[in-house]
Design an enzyme around this catalytic site. Structure first.
Site, PDB file in Angstrom:
ATOM      1  CG  ASN A 149     -27.401 -28.934  75.078  1.00  0.00           C
ATOM      2  OD1 ASN A 149     -28.575 -28.566  75.150  1.00  0.00           O
ATOM      3  ND2 ASN A 149     -26.893 -29.467  73.981  1.00  0.00           N
ATOM      4  CD  GLU A 163     -28.251 -29.422  70.124  1.00  0.00           C
ATOM      5  OE1 GLU A 163     -28.291 -29.006  71.297  1.00  0.00           O
ATOM      6  OE2 GLU A 163     -28.457 -30.604  69.839  1.00  0.00           O
ATOM      7  CG  ASP A 170     -37.797 -29.137  67.589  1.00  0.00           C
ATOM      8  OD1 ASP A 170     -38.917 -29.619  67.801  1.00  0.00           O
ATOM      9  OD2 ASP A 170     -36.940 -29.012  68.476  1.00  0.00           O
ATOM     10  CG  HIS A 196     -31.295 -28.206  73.163  1.00  0.00           C
ATOM     11  ND1 HIS A 196     -30.850 -29.399  72.646  1.00  0.00           N
ATOM     12  CD2 HIS A 196     -32.456 -28.504  73.790  1.00  0.00           C
ATOM     13  CE1 HIS A 196     -31.717 -30.344  72.927  1.00  0.00           C
ATOM     14  NE2 HIS A 196     -32.689 -29.835  73.627  1.00  0.00           N
TER      15      HIS A 196
HETATM   16  P1  PGA Z   1     -37.214 -33.294  77.353  1.00  0.00           P
HETATM   17  O1  PGA Z   1     -36.468 -32.445  76.259  1.00  0.00           O
HETATM   18  O2  PGA Z   1     -38.536 -32.621  77.581  1.00  0.00           O
HETATM   19  O3  PGA Z   1     -37.397 -34.660  76.724  1.00  0.00           O
HETATM   20  O4  PGA Z   1     -36.376 -33.318  78.561  1.00  0.00           O
HETATM   21  C1  PGA Z   1     -36.461 -31.057  76.356  1.00  0.00           C
HETATM   22  C2  PGA Z   1     -35.604 -30.494  75.261  1.00  0.00           C
HETATM   23  O5  PGA Z   1     -34.627 -31.161  74.864  1.00  0.00           O
HETATM   24  O6  PGA Z   1     -35.891 -29.392  74.796  1.00  0.00           O
END
Ligand code: PGA
Length: 248
Positions: A136, A143, A67, A138
């Site tokens: 959450n 999302e 992304d 994702h």
């Molecule tokens: P993080 O994010 O590694 O900063 O916890 C993971 C994600 O949101 O996919």
């Protein structure tokens, strides 16, 4: 699905780097799907160390990232292109012309999604997809939603995700509101998936994703249908799984 419990973040990072390294050794021209966020930073450090020791050669590897924020240039220090350069690309010999991310500044968002889909298709598909997971559920920037989106698309980031990522910006207002992300179909088409999670903030998402119903409300839950998923997580991230499922 295989779940490996890591002793700590260092152990998680080493285990993940060893799996990625094995992939590159077995298939030198592998296509690696890469992720950003705090979780994989240690993994990239370990990969850089393996490369510096002469144990790993990325010269035939192709990378496609999950992304990119819409509206940030590659030189912006919070863009995912910048993150990848800083944490991995500039330290190893992945050919610049074979490391792909969506272009955050593309004028036509829909055209950029189509271009990125073609880029991924042209590589022949992802051999190993590295994933973090959002609190959450994702994956990439897919999302919680009404349905699973198949291909690269533009998403409106949830308030939760923007708040979680605000720690990297000087204010919440500066966190982009939209991002390009690989779709769930593309992630599911990867031949192997390696998902990393550390900290208790991921415990609920991890439990819901792998032991709850498969639903676009918890995007990572679709991974239950993938035949080759490896999860590496520390004890705090696995606590609900342990509680409900006993020792793994
Ligand atoms: P993080 O994010 O590694 O900063 O916890 C993971 C994600 O949101 O996919």
């Amino acid at each position: 699905m295989k779940i490996y419990e890591a002793k700590d973040y260092q152990d998680l990072s080493r285990k993940a780097a060893n799996i990625i390294s094995a992939q590159v050794i077995l298939k030198p021209n592998a296509v690696l799907g890469l992720a950003t966020g705090s979780t994989p930073i240690g993994t990239y450090k370990q990969l850089v160390e393996l490369y510096e020791k002469g144990d790993l050669d990325f010269s035939s590897v192709t990378t496609v990232n999950l992304d990119e924020y819409q509206g940030l240039s590659s030189g912006h220090d919070q863009s995912y292109r910048y993150f990848m350069e800083d944490n991995l690309f500039k330290h190893v010999n992945i050919p610049g012309e074979r490391s792909f991310l969506p272009d955050g500044l593309a004028a036509d968002g829909a055209a950029e999604c189509r271009r990125y889909n073609t880029v991924i298709e042209t590589t022949g598909g992802v051999d190993l997809q590295l994933l973090g997971i959002g609190g959450n559920g994702h994956i990439g920037f897919n999302e919680p939603d009404e349905d699973f989106k198949k291909e690269t698309h533009l998403v409106t980031l949830t308030k939760e995700t923007r708040l979680a990522n605000a720690r990297f910006f000087s204010s919440l207002e500066e966190v982009p509101t939209h991002a390009f992300t690989m779709g769930i179909g593309t992630i599911m088409a990867a031949r192997k998936i390696l998902l990393l999670a550390n900290g208790e903030g991921k415990a609920q998402a991890l439990y819901d994703s792998f032991f709850g119903p498969i639903t676009p409300r918890v995007p990572a839950s679709i991974l239950q249908l993938h035949s080759d998923v490896i999860i590496i997580a520390d004890k705090p991230a696995l606590q609900l799984i342990h509680q409900h499922k006993g020792a793994l």
